[in-house]
Design a protein around this motif. Sequence first.
Motif, PDB file in Angstrom:
ATOM      1  N   LEU B 207       0.838  -1.312   0.004  1.00 42.34           N
ATOM      2  CA  LEU B 207      -0.437   0.286  -0.108  1.00 42.34           C
ATOM      3  C   LEU B 207       1.122   1.197   0.267  1.00 42.34           C
ATOM      4  O   LEU B 207       0.433   2.438  -0.803  1.00 42.34           O
ATOM      5  CB  LEU B 207      -0.629  -0.166   1.003  1.00 42.34           C
ATOM      6  CG  LEU B 207      -1.758  -0.786   1.140  1.00 42.34           C
ATOM      7  CD1 LEU B 207      -2.748  -1.200   2.676  1.00 42.34           C
ATOM      8  CD2 LEU B 207      -2.717  -0.702   0.054  1.00 42.34           C
ATOM      9  N   PHE B 208       1.879   1.319   0.719  1.00 35.07           N
ATOM     10  CA  PHE B 208       2.785   2.113   0.894  1.00 35.07           C
ATOM     11  C   PHE B 208       3.709   2.274  -0.694  1.00 35.07           C
ATOM     12  O   PHE B 208       3.293   3.683  -1.136  1.00 35.07           O
ATOM     13  CB  PHE B 208       4.220   2.107   2.194  1.00 35.07           C
ATOM     14  CG  PHE B 208       5.207   2.695   1.301  1.00 35.07           C
ATOM     15  CD1 PHE B 208       4.826   3.985   2.177  1.00 35.07           C
ATOM     16  CD2 PHE B 208       6.134   2.758   1.096  1.00 35.07           C
ATOM     17  CE1 PHE B 208       6.015   5.332   2.179  1.00 35.07           C
ATOM     18  CE2 PHE B 208       7.478   3.788   0.663  1.00 35.07           C
ATOM     19  CZ  PHE B 208       7.216   5.181   1.525  1.00 35.07           C
ATOM     20  N   CYS B 209       3.649   1.461  -1.094  1.00 31.64           N
ATOM     21  CA  CYS B 209       4.322   1.215  -2.835  1.00 31.64           C
ATOM     22  C   CYS B 209       3.438   2.472  -3.391  1.00 31.64           C
ATOM     23  O   CYS B 209       3.631   2.956  -4.547  1.00 31.64           O
ATOM     24  CB  CYS B 209       4.180   0.532  -3.160  1.00 31.64           C
ATOM     25  SG  CYS B 209       6.383  -0.815  -2.266  1.00 31.64           S
ATOM     26  N   VAL B 210       1.921   1.745  -3.268  1.00 32.65           N
ATOM     27  CA  VAL B 210       0.733   2.309  -3.880  1.00 32.65           C
ATOM     28  C   VAL B 210       0.665   3.760  -4.311  1.00 32.65           C
ATOM     29  O   VAL B 210      -0.054   4.820  -5.129  1.00 32.65           O
ATOM     30  CB  VAL B 210      -0.813   1.518  -4.565  1.00 32.65           C
ATOM     31  CG1 VAL B 210      -1.134   2.392  -4.708  1.00 32.65           C
ATOM     32  CG2 VAL B 210      -0.177   0.052  -4.431  1.00 32.65           C
ATOM     33  N   ARG B 211       0.909   4.065  -2.656  1.00 30.51           N
ATOM     34  CA  ARG B 211       0.031   5.524  -2.663  1.00 30.51           C
ATOM     35  C   ARG B 211       1.415   6.354  -2.690  1.00 30.51           C
ATOM     36  O   ARG B 211       1.656   7.629  -3.346  1.00 30.51           O
ATOM     37  CB  ARG B 211      -0.015   5.264  -1.020  1.00 30.51           C
ATOM     38  CG  ARG B 211      -0.475   6.590  -0.487  1.00 30.51           C
ATOM     39  CD  ARG B 211      -1.747   7.210  -1.055  1.00 30.51           C
ATOM     40  NE  ARG B 211      -1.936   8.550  -0.088  1.00 30.51           N
ATOM     41  CZ  ARG B 211      -2.117   9.752  -1.372  1.00 30.51           C
ATOM     42  NH1 ARG B 211      -0.747   9.855  -2.473  1.00 30.51           N
ATOM     43  NH2 ARG B 211      -1.902  10.876  -0.656  1.00 30.51           N
ATOM     44  N   ARG B 212       2.692   5.848  -2.738  1.00 26.23           N
ATOM     45  CA  ARG B 212       3.884   6.468  -2.868  1.00 26.23           C
ATOM     46  C   ARG B 212       4.319   6.781  -4.319  1.00 26.23           C
ATOM     47  O   ARG B 212       4.495   8.078  -4.948  1.00 26.23           O
ATOM     48  CB  ARG B 212       5.273   5.985  -2.462  1.00 26.23           C
ATOM     49  CG  ARG B 212       6.213   6.950  -1.976  1.00 26.23           C
ATOM     50  CD  ARG B 212       6.201   7.869  -1.465  1.00 26.23           C
ATOM     51  NE  ARG B 212       7.321   8.249  -1.295  1.00 26.23           N
ATOM     52  CZ  ARG B 212       7.843   9.950  -1.033  1.00 26.23           C
ATOM     53  NH1 ARG B 212       6.109  10.901  -0.785  1.00 26.23           N
ATOM     54  NH2 ARG B 212       8.407  10.705  -0.939  1.00 26.23           N
ATOM     55  N   ALA B 213       3.806   5.960  -5.180  1.00 25.66           N
ATOM     56  CA  ALA B 213       4.665   6.137  -6.930  1.00 25.66           C
ATOM     57  C   ALA B 213       3.390   7.040  -7.087  1.00 25.66           C
ATOM     58  O   ALA B 213       3.185   7.551  -8.374  1.00 25.66           O
ATOM     59  CB  ALA B 213       4.776   4.859  -6.855  1.00 25.66           C
ATOM     60  N   GLY B 214       1.763   7.028  -6.640  1.00 26.21           N
ATOM     61  CA  GLY B 214       0.541   6.979  -6.907  1.00 26.21           C
ATOM     62  C   GLY B 214       0.006   6.134  -7.926  1.00 26.21           C
ATOM     63  O   GLY B 214       0.605   5.339  -8.801  1.00 26.21           O
ATOM     64  N   ILE B 215      -1.059   6.170  -8.443  1.00 23.56           N
ATOM     65  CA  ILE B 215      -2.075   5.164  -8.815  1.00 23.56           C
ATOM     66  C   ILE B 215      -1.380   5.414 -10.701  1.00 23.56           C
ATOM     67  O   ILE B 215      -1.524   6.621 -10.574  1.00 23.56           O
ATOM     68  CB  ILE B 215      -3.979   5.651  -9.328  1.00 23.56           C
ATOM     69  CG1 ILE B 215      -3.885   5.250  -7.417  1.00 23.56           C
ATOM     70  CG2 ILE B 215      -4.365   4.660  -9.958  1.00 23.56           C
ATOM     71  CD1 ILE B 215      -3.929   4.015  -7.134  1.00 23.56           C
ATOM     72  N   SER B 216      -1.736   4.073 -11.322  1.00 24.95           N
ATOM     73  CA  SER B 216      -1.132   4.264 -12.740  1.00 24.95           C
ATOM     74  C   SER B 216      -2.367   4.725 -13.697  1.00 24.95           C
ATOM     75  O   SER B 216      -3.322   4.104 -13.156  1.00 24.95           O
ATOM     76  CB  SER B 216      -0.648   3.093 -13.263  1.00 24.95           C
ATOM     77  OG  SER B 216      -1.140   2.010 -13.293  1.00 24.95           O
ATOM     78  N   ARG B 217      -2.364   4.818 -14.795  1.00 29.66           N
ATOM     79  CA  ARG B 217      -3.142   5.948 -15.672  1.00 29.66           C
ATOM     80  C   ARG B 217      -3.327   4.348 -16.465  1.00 29.66           C
ATOM     81  O   ARG B 217      -2.129   3.721 -16.946  1.00 29.66           O
ATOM     82  CB  ARG B 217      -2.596   6.964 -16.589  1.00 29.66           C
ATOM     83  CG  ARG B 217      -2.678   8.402 -16.176  1.00 29.66           C
ATOM     84  CD  ARG B 217      -2.370   9.077 -16.913  1.00 29.66           C
ATOM     85  NE  ARG B 217      -0.662   8.955 -16.766  1.00 29.66           N
ATOM     86  CZ  ARG B 217      -0.212   9.633 -18.579  1.00 29.66           C
ATOM     87  NH1 ARG B 217      -0.879  10.245 -19.268  1.00 29.66           N
ATOM     88  NH2 ARG B 217       0.459   9.389 -18.532  1.00 29.66           N
ATOM     89  N   PRO B 218      -4.585   4.156 -16.880  1.00 22.96           N
ATOM     90  CA  PRO B 218      -4.910   3.337 -17.642  1.00 22.96           C
ATOM     91  C   PRO B 218      -4.377   3.626 -19.226  1.00 22.96           C
ATOM     92  O   PRO B 218      -4.590   4.437 -19.735  1.00 22.96           O
ATOM     93  CB  PRO B 218      -6.187   2.866 -17.380  1.00 22.96           C
ATOM     94  CG  PRO B 218      -7.569   3.622 -16.829  1.00 22.96           C
ATOM     95  CD  PRO B 218      -5.522   5.066 -16.443  1.00 22.96           C
ATOM     96  N   PRO B 219      -3.888   2.153 -19.856  1.00 21.27           N
ATOM     97  CA  PRO B 219      -2.862   2.982 -20.819  1.00 21.27           C
ATOM     98  C   PRO B 219      -3.824   2.775 -22.065  1.00 21.27           C
ATOM     99  O   PRO B 219      -3.951   1.949 -23.037  1.00 21.27           O
ATOM    100  CB  PRO B 219      -2.060   1.905 -21.165  1.00 21.27           C
ATOM    101  CG  PRO B 219      -2.391   0.295 -20.102  1.00 21.27           C
ATOM    102  CD  PRO B 219      -3.617   1.225 -19.645  1.00 21.27           C
ATOM    103  N   PHE B 220      -5.192   3.063 -21.902  1.00 23.03           N
ATOM    104  CA  PHE B 220      -6.109   3.163 -23.034  1.00 23.03           C
ATOM    105  C   PHE B 220      -6.491   4.554 -23.649  1.00 23.03           C
ATOM    106  O   PHE B 220      -6.352   5.429 -22.845  1.00 23.03           O
ATOM    107  CB  PHE B 220      -6.951   1.996 -22.866  1.00 23.03           C
ATOM    108  CG  PHE B 220      -7.478   0.922 -21.649  1.00 23.03           C
ATOM    109  CD1 PHE B 220      -6.186  -0.249 -22.758  1.00 23.03           C
ATOM    110  CD2 PHE B 220      -7.369   0.782 -20.704  1.00 23.03           C
ATOM    111  CE1 PHE B 220      -6.110  -1.301 -22.149  1.00 23.03           C
ATOM    112  CE2 PHE B 220      -6.624  -0.264 -20.023  1.00 23.03           C
ATOM    113  CZ  PHE B 220      -6.047  -1.587 -21.298  1.00 23.03           C
ATOM    114  N   GLY B 221      -7.142   4.320 -24.752  1.00 25.56           N
ATOM    115  CA  GLY B 221      -7.529   5.690 -25.058  1.00 25.56           C
ATOM    116  C   GLY B 221      -6.976   6.475 -26.090  1.00 25.56           C
ATOM    117  O   GLY B 221      -5.341   6.103 -25.666  1.00 25.56           O
TER     118      GLY B 221
END
Lengths: 268, 366
Positions: B207-221
């Motif tokens: 969870l620390f890694c997720v929060r620290r790096a930030g949520i990745s953008r979906p690679p679509f669109g």
Amino acid sequence: MRRMGLAGLLILGLLAAPLAVWADEGSCIQCHAPQPGALGEPVALWRGSVHQGNGISCHGCHGGDPTLMSMEAMSPERGFLGAPEDSAVPSFCGRCHVGVEEDYRASAHGLALGEGGPQCVTCHGSHAVRVAGLDLINPQDCSRCHDYGRAGELRTAMEQTETLILALDAELKQLRRIGIAVEDWQGRLFALRNDFHRLFHSVDVDKVRRQTDTFQAKLAGMQDEVAELRAELNQRKWIGAGVVILLLAASGLFALLRQSYGRQENTE
Amino acid sequence: MSLRKTLVDWLDIRLGIRDLLEQNLTNYLLPRKINIWYTLGAVLLTLFGLQFVTGILLLVYYVPDTEQAFASVQAIMNEVPYGWLIRNLHAVGSNLIVVALLLHMLSVLFMNAYKKPRELTWLSGFLIFNLTLVLCLTGYLLPWSQLSFWATTVATEAPGAIPVIGDDIVRFLRGGAMVGDATLGRFFALHVMGLPLVFGLLVGVHLFCVRRAGISRPPFGEDYQGEPPRYTFEHEHHPGGIPFFPNYAVKDGAVICFFLAVLAVLVFFAPNLFIPPSAFEPADPFVTPPRIKPEWYFLWAYQTLKVFPSELIGLGIQGVLMTLLALLPFLDRSPERRPAKRPLFLVCFVLGILAFVGISVWGHLS
């Protein structure tokens, strides 16, 4: 990383494995199973039998010491009895099936033992013994020795009670399959079935008819207890259905809220 | 002044709680095109929480002794008020967790979200997945049923194929030559204390890694621009994104409730879907039940071992595969994340899923 790879390998080794482990079935089976003809056949017949299902192996009937991997396993000093003579079969089986032997010996079948009368193996077979049921009383088998008429009457007299026993047995197995403790019921039903089947060995139609009500009353009592439990289980399902509906409704509500926020986000 | 406001004010002065909530909830912005697959993390946290609570409740009545374990589980199922519900939630929930974990990992793989700078997030998640499987394995033995006994006998037998140290590993795992009291003792200690401690730590790291790096953008669109090269730490911000709370939290809520509804369906209507009949017979070391199979999520490994002439080769191949999967972010260094632009990866992804399902079915039928 290398260490982690090794750890992963070890973990996988623990998590997955072939099923090559078998219980030690004893020296009787290990030696006899591969043998051709009469020496090996009994093992194949025994597999899948009611005896195997209940953990009764060769030495349970024939004696001997299955822990020895030598011919001494079959020595009389080790309690080896071998195969009994025809007339000794009832005593052989009666070491465990005490009540059945008692009724059999008092019956027309038992009284004719040694004079052409049947013994246990005549009807039940020897190694491929199945759970005894009414299908053992049939024109083909009974007509080997006498007319089917009287045997057919006996079967008819037992049929209704036997059907109730089988239905209750199936019901208890289903309940056991969902983790319900049915050992007490199964024990009582086992005892009742034994008493009922023991009754058959008297081959006395009138006796069967006289005692049928007693057996059916006991069965009805057990059926009522099981029905009460079934009602409780059905109630659980209704509650479960309610919980599922509530959770799905909550899910739908959250989804609607999300849609609403989505519309709001698009207008911003 | 309301009690709630008084309490929040009290906490705010001491911990800056309003600022904390704003940073992590209302002002925490997520990519605008974030999809439903991103909710699986929250689903898993909920399901793990449920395992934790039901596990503690089971601990009240469970007796970790080979003479009493089976009877204590029977008592939980039949005598303890709502014991059947607690036990079924725990047993069925573990299977649902594996399903959710697989979906979570597959979605991360498909969206290539494991790539730089999220290698540690992937690695900690991969370890959580493996630890969950070990938790499942150790929990399997505790009811001391025929299934427990024989599945554990088979599973602990496998390291015996390793040359030189194999037998010692088997003895170490079992605490003796055979699965018995010592095995139950150590599996119990691991299941209720050792593994959950490591597990909690790993979830914290994840969870620390997720929060620290930030949520990745979906690679679509069409407006997806690709990832800029990174040489220093940079939290991935999403200006113009949607707030986590309440905008995205309601989506989390919807999927969590859906998963809980599935769990309720299984628990109330089909609890035996994951529990074979031998789980209801007390352990008997002298009678091997017919058709003992591992849990569905181990079937692929079970069948793989059977395919090869030697168990050691099978174990080695599985180890290599799992190691490759763990190290994927370090091996696959291309910055491209759009699945459509990665046809080779896409083919491997689909073939991998088909192979997993196919081999598992083969293992089930074999």
